[in-house]
Design a protein around this motif. Structure first.
Motif, PDB file in Angstrom:
ATOM      1  N   ASN A  61      -4.846 -30.923 -37.260  1.00  0.00           N
ATOM      2  CA  ASN A  61      -5.847 -30.392 -38.457  1.00  0.00           C
ATOM      3  C   ASN A  61      -6.419 -29.090 -38.253  1.00  0.00           C
ATOM      4  O   ASN A  61      -6.926 -28.512 -39.203  1.00  0.00           O
ATOM      5  CB  ASN A  61      -6.447 -31.643 -39.217  1.00  0.00           C
ATOM      6  CG  ASN A  61      -7.869 -31.943 -38.186  1.00  0.00           C
ATOM      7  OD1 ASN A  61      -7.402 -32.123 -36.737  1.00  0.00           O
ATOM      8  ND2 ASN A  61      -8.861 -31.866 -38.682  1.00  0.00           N
ATOM      9  N   HIS A  62      -7.039 -28.955 -37.220  1.00  0.00           N
ATOM     10  CA  HIS A  62      -7.673 -27.525 -36.778  1.00  0.00           C
ATOM     11  C   HIS A  62      -6.899 -26.391 -37.145  1.00  0.00           C
ATOM     12  O   HIS A  62      -7.293 -25.460 -37.829  1.00  0.00           O
ATOM     13  CB  HIS A  62      -7.991 -27.553 -35.462  1.00  0.00           C
ATOM     14  CG  HIS A  62      -9.050 -28.474 -35.075  1.00  0.00           C
ATOM     15  ND1 HIS A  62      -8.848 -29.878 -34.427  1.00  0.00           N
ATOM     16  CD2 HIS A  62     -10.498 -28.509 -35.013  1.00  0.00           C
ATOM     17  CE1 HIS A  62     -10.088 -30.272 -34.088  1.00  0.00           C
ATOM     18  NE2 HIS A  62     -11.216 -29.604 -34.677  1.00  0.00           N
ATOM     19  N   ARG A  95      -5.450 -31.404 -50.393  1.00  0.00           N
ATOM     20  CA  ARG A  95      -5.063 -32.840 -50.447  1.00  0.00           C
ATOM     21  C   ARG A  95      -4.824 -33.387 -49.035  1.00  0.00           C
ATOM     22  O   ARG A  95      -4.249 -34.385 -48.925  1.00  0.00           O
ATOM     23  CB  ARG A  95      -3.642 -32.933 -51.225  1.00  0.00           C
ATOM     24  CG  ARG A  95      -3.753 -32.613 -52.747  1.00  0.00           C
ATOM     25  CD  ARG A  95      -2.361 -32.913 -53.266  1.00  0.00           C
ATOM     26  NE  ARG A  95      -2.629 -32.156 -54.877  1.00  0.00           N
ATOM     27  CZ  ARG A  95      -2.132 -31.165 -55.161  1.00  0.00           C
ATOM     28  NH1 ARG A  95      -1.492 -30.388 -54.341  1.00  0.00           N
ATOM     29  NH2 ARG A  95      -2.312 -30.728 -56.216  1.00  0.00           N
ATOM     30  N   ASP A  96      -5.154 -32.589 -48.014  1.00  0.00           N
ATOM     31  CA  ASP A  96      -4.847 -32.805 -46.577  1.00  0.00           C
ATOM     32  C   ASP A  96      -5.509 -34.427 -46.334  1.00  0.00           C
ATOM     33  O   ASP A  96      -6.575 -34.780 -46.806  1.00  0.00           O
ATOM     34  CB  ASP A  96      -5.507 -31.954 -45.775  1.00  0.00           C
ATOM     35  CG  ASP A  96      -4.897 -31.969 -44.300  1.00  0.00           C
ATOM     36  OD1 ASP A  96      -3.980 -31.363 -44.060  1.00  0.00           O
ATOM     37  OD2 ASP A  96      -5.349 -33.043 -43.300  1.00  0.00           O
ATOM     38  N   LYS A  97      -4.601 -35.166 -45.423  1.00  0.00           N
ATOM     39  CA  LYS A  97      -5.122 -36.282 -45.058  1.00  0.00           C
ATOM     40  C   LYS A  97      -6.529 -36.343 -44.329  1.00  0.00           C
ATOM     41  O   LYS A  97      -7.180 -37.290 -44.157  1.00  0.00           O
ATOM     42  CB  LYS A  97      -4.107 -37.186 -44.093  1.00  0.00           C
ATOM     43  CG  LYS A  97      -3.761 -36.475 -42.801  1.00  0.00           C
ATOM     44  CD  LYS A  97      -2.754 -36.941 -42.244  1.00  0.00           C
ATOM     45  CE  LYS A  97      -2.345 -36.215 -40.977  1.00  0.00           C
ATOM     46  NZ  LYS A  97      -1.049 -36.398 -40.444  1.00  0.00           N
ATOM     47  N   CYS A 105     -10.203 -25.653 -46.770  1.00  0.00           N
ATOM     48  CA  CYS A 105      -9.529 -24.818 -47.581  1.00  0.00           C
ATOM     49  C   CYS A 105     -10.193 -24.603 -48.904  1.00  0.00           C
ATOM     50  O   CYS A 105     -10.248 -23.581 -49.301  1.00  0.00           O
ATOM     51  CB  CYS A 105      -8.121 -25.702 -47.655  1.00  0.00           C
ATOM     52  SG  CYS A 105      -6.803 -24.519 -48.575  1.00  0.00           S
ATOM     53  N   LEU A 106     -10.466 -25.790 -49.674  1.00  0.00           N
ATOM     54  CA  LEU A 106     -11.129 -25.503 -50.935  1.00  0.00           C
ATOM     55  C   LEU A 106     -12.412 -24.565 -50.990  1.00  0.00           C
ATOM     56  O   LEU A 106     -12.275 -23.830 -51.738  1.00  0.00           O
ATOM     57  CB  LEU A 106     -11.807 -26.801 -51.277  1.00  0.00           C
ATOM     58  CG  LEU A 106     -10.959 -27.987 -51.994  1.00  0.00           C
ATOM     59  CD1 LEU A 106     -11.608 -29.280 -52.276  1.00  0.00           C
ATOM     60  CD2 LEU A 106     -10.444 -27.146 -53.506  1.00  0.00           C
ATOM     61  N   GLN A 107     -12.990 -24.543 -50.150  1.00  0.00           N
ATOM     62  CA  GLN A 107     -14.289 -23.662 -50.058  1.00  0.00           C
ATOM     63  C   GLN A 107     -14.048 -22.330 -49.495  1.00  0.00           C
ATOM     64  O   GLN A 107     -14.645 -21.243 -49.712  1.00  0.00           O
ATOM     65  CB  GLN A 107     -15.359 -24.264 -48.833  1.00  0.00           C
ATOM     66  CG  GLN A 107     -16.120 -25.691 -49.237  1.00  0.00           C
ATOM     67  CD  GLN A 107     -16.627 -26.141 -48.217  1.00  0.00           C
ATOM     68  OE1 GLN A 107     -16.698 -25.881 -47.185  1.00  0.00           O
ATOM     69  NE2 GLN A 107     -17.331 -27.425 -48.600  1.00  0.00           N
ATOM     70  N   GLU A 135      -8.934 -36.702 -60.338  1.00  0.00           N
ATOM     71  CA  GLU A 135      -9.982 -37.864 -60.745  1.00  0.00           C
ATOM     72  C   GLU A 135      -9.866 -38.896 -60.137  1.00  0.00           C
ATOM     73  O   GLU A 135     -10.727 -39.751 -59.784  1.00  0.00           O
ATOM     74  CB  GLU A 135      -9.652 -37.896 -62.308  1.00  0.00           C
ATOM     75  CG  GLU A 135     -10.755 -39.040 -63.089  1.00  0.00           C
ATOM     76  CD  GLU A 135     -10.423 -38.821 -64.249  1.00  0.00           C
ATOM     77  OE1 GLU A 135     -11.513 -39.278 -65.018  1.00  0.00           O
ATOM     78  OE2 GLU A 135      -9.340 -38.331 -64.993  1.00  0.00           O
ATOM     79  N   SER A 136      -8.567 -39.471 -59.610  1.00  0.00           N
ATOM     80  CA  SER A 136      -8.341 -40.610 -59.191  1.00  0.00           C
ATOM     81  C   SER A 136      -8.361 -40.596 -57.471  1.00  0.00           C
ATOM     82  O   SER A 136      -8.345 -41.616 -56.690  1.00  0.00           O
ATOM     83  CB  SER A 136      -6.908 -41.119 -59.282  1.00  0.00           C
ATOM     84  OG  SER A 136      -5.830 -40.229 -58.913  1.00  0.00           O
ATOM     85  N   GLU A 137      -8.564 -39.589 -56.945  1.00  0.00           N
ATOM     86  CA  GLU A 137      -8.917 -39.383 -55.563  1.00  0.00           C
ATOM     87  C   GLU A 137     -10.253 -39.853 -54.980  1.00  0.00           C
ATOM     88  O   GLU A 137     -11.238 -39.905 -55.710  1.00  0.00           O
ATOM     89  CB  GLU A 137      -8.625 -37.751 -55.045  1.00  0.00           C
ATOM     90  CG  GLU A 137      -7.292 -37.460 -55.269  1.00  0.00           C
ATOM     91  CD  GLU A 137      -7.227 -35.991 -54.841  1.00  0.00           C
ATOM     92  OE1 GLU A 137      -7.625 -35.494 -53.838  1.00  0.00           O
ATOM     93  OE2 GLU A 137      -6.392 -35.526 -55.682  1.00  0.00           O
ATOM     94  N   LYS A 138     -10.345 -40.185 -53.750  1.00  0.00           N
ATOM     95  CA  LYS A 138     -11.543 -40.720 -52.983  1.00  0.00           C
ATOM     96  C   LYS A 138     -12.825 -39.964 -53.294  1.00  0.00           C
ATOM     97  O   LYS A 138     -13.869 -40.360 -53.479  1.00  0.00           O
ATOM     98  CB  LYS A 138     -11.166 -41.291 -51.584  1.00  0.00           C
ATOM     99  CG  LYS A 138     -12.212 -41.793 -50.869  1.00  0.00           C
ATOM    100  CD  LYS A 138     -11.941 -42.191 -49.460  1.00  0.00           C
ATOM    101  CE  LYS A 138     -13.096 -42.324 -48.610  1.00  0.00           C
ATOM    102  NZ  LYS A 138     -12.641 -42.680 -47.307  1.00  0.00           N
ATOM    103  N   ASN A 139     -12.699 -38.750 -53.069  1.00  0.00           N
ATOM    104  CA  ASN A 139     -13.604 -37.886 -52.997  1.00  0.00           C
ATOM    105  C   ASN A 139     -13.830 -36.876 -54.200  1.00  0.00           C
ATOM    106  O   ASN A 139     -14.041 -35.774 -54.072  1.00  0.00           O
ATOM    107  CB  ASN A 139     -13.383 -36.973 -51.816  1.00  0.00           C
ATOM    108  CG  ASN A 139     -13.673 -37.848 -50.229  1.00  0.00           C
ATOM    109  OD1 ASN A 139     -14.645 -38.497 -50.089  1.00  0.00           O
ATOM    110  ND2 ASN A 139     -12.626 -37.850 -49.720  1.00  0.00           N
TER     111      ASN A 139
END
Length: 189
Positions: A61-62, A95-97, A105-107, A135-139
């Motif tokens: 993931n890094h 959407r990474d696990k 990435c978003l930032q 909307e349905s995601e955890k964060n």
């Protein structure tokens, strides 16, 4: 994909190959230098482009986070508009696990909008879609806030008022008054 082939270019800085090092200290130093260097246009962007894109799906993931951030920075070095083809892969990283990878990435995504009006329009559309679909995601709240902050950063850098209009419209879609207020505050900061 477990190990990236290092770039063979003689014009990319040595620190580029350090981005994929298993030695975290070396990787972090390479990352810091490459983020600094790629903050402005570089002539060797296409020599490393495919390698960076390949690392968006690396098992570590890094590497995924680093690749996403570097690719966003490289958009200003992309007169061919390759970033438009790779935007979907970057959105997939959001959407990474590993949520920390998704947030990195978003930032960074807003930097794509600095590459030109076509890239800016495609990015804003992609971020608006991501804002709606999460909307349905955890964060959800963090994802949406990162999107609003990214749009604010892009607006401040470009003075493009269509971004302000789009961000305001997205904020207004939030049903929960508490979160709508939070996003509005993030927009104003």
């Amino acid at each position: 994909m477990s190990e990236s082939k290092p770039v063979t270019s003689s014009s990319a800085p040595q620190e580029f190959s350090d981005l994929w090092s298993k030695n975290r200290e070396r990787q972090n130093a390479g990352y810091e230098e490459m983020m600094r260097v790629t903050g402005n246009p570089v002539p060797w962007a296409y020599e490393v482009w495919d390698e960076v894109v390949d690392n968006l799906v690396h098992e570590d993931n890094h590497n995924r986070a680093i690749a996403a951030q570097i690719l966003c920075n490289l958009a200003v070095s992309d007169p061919e508009g390759r970033i438009l083809k790779d935007l979907a892969a970057l959105i997939e990283v959001t959407r990474d696990k590993r949520f920390v990878t998704a947030r990195h990435c978003l930032q960074s995504l807003w930097k794509i909008g600095l590459a030109g009006s076509t890239q800016r329009a495609a990015l804003v559309d992609a971020l608006a879609a991501r804002f709606s679909e999460c909307e349905s995601e955890k964060n959800t709240t963090l994802i949406r806030n990162d999107i609003i902050v990214g749009l604010r950063n892009l607006h401040e850098a470009t003075c493009d008022e269509t971004i302000a209009q789009r961000a305001t419209a997205l904020i207004e879609t939030e049903d929960d008054i508490k979160y709508r207020g939070k996003y509005a505050k993030s927009w104003r900061q």
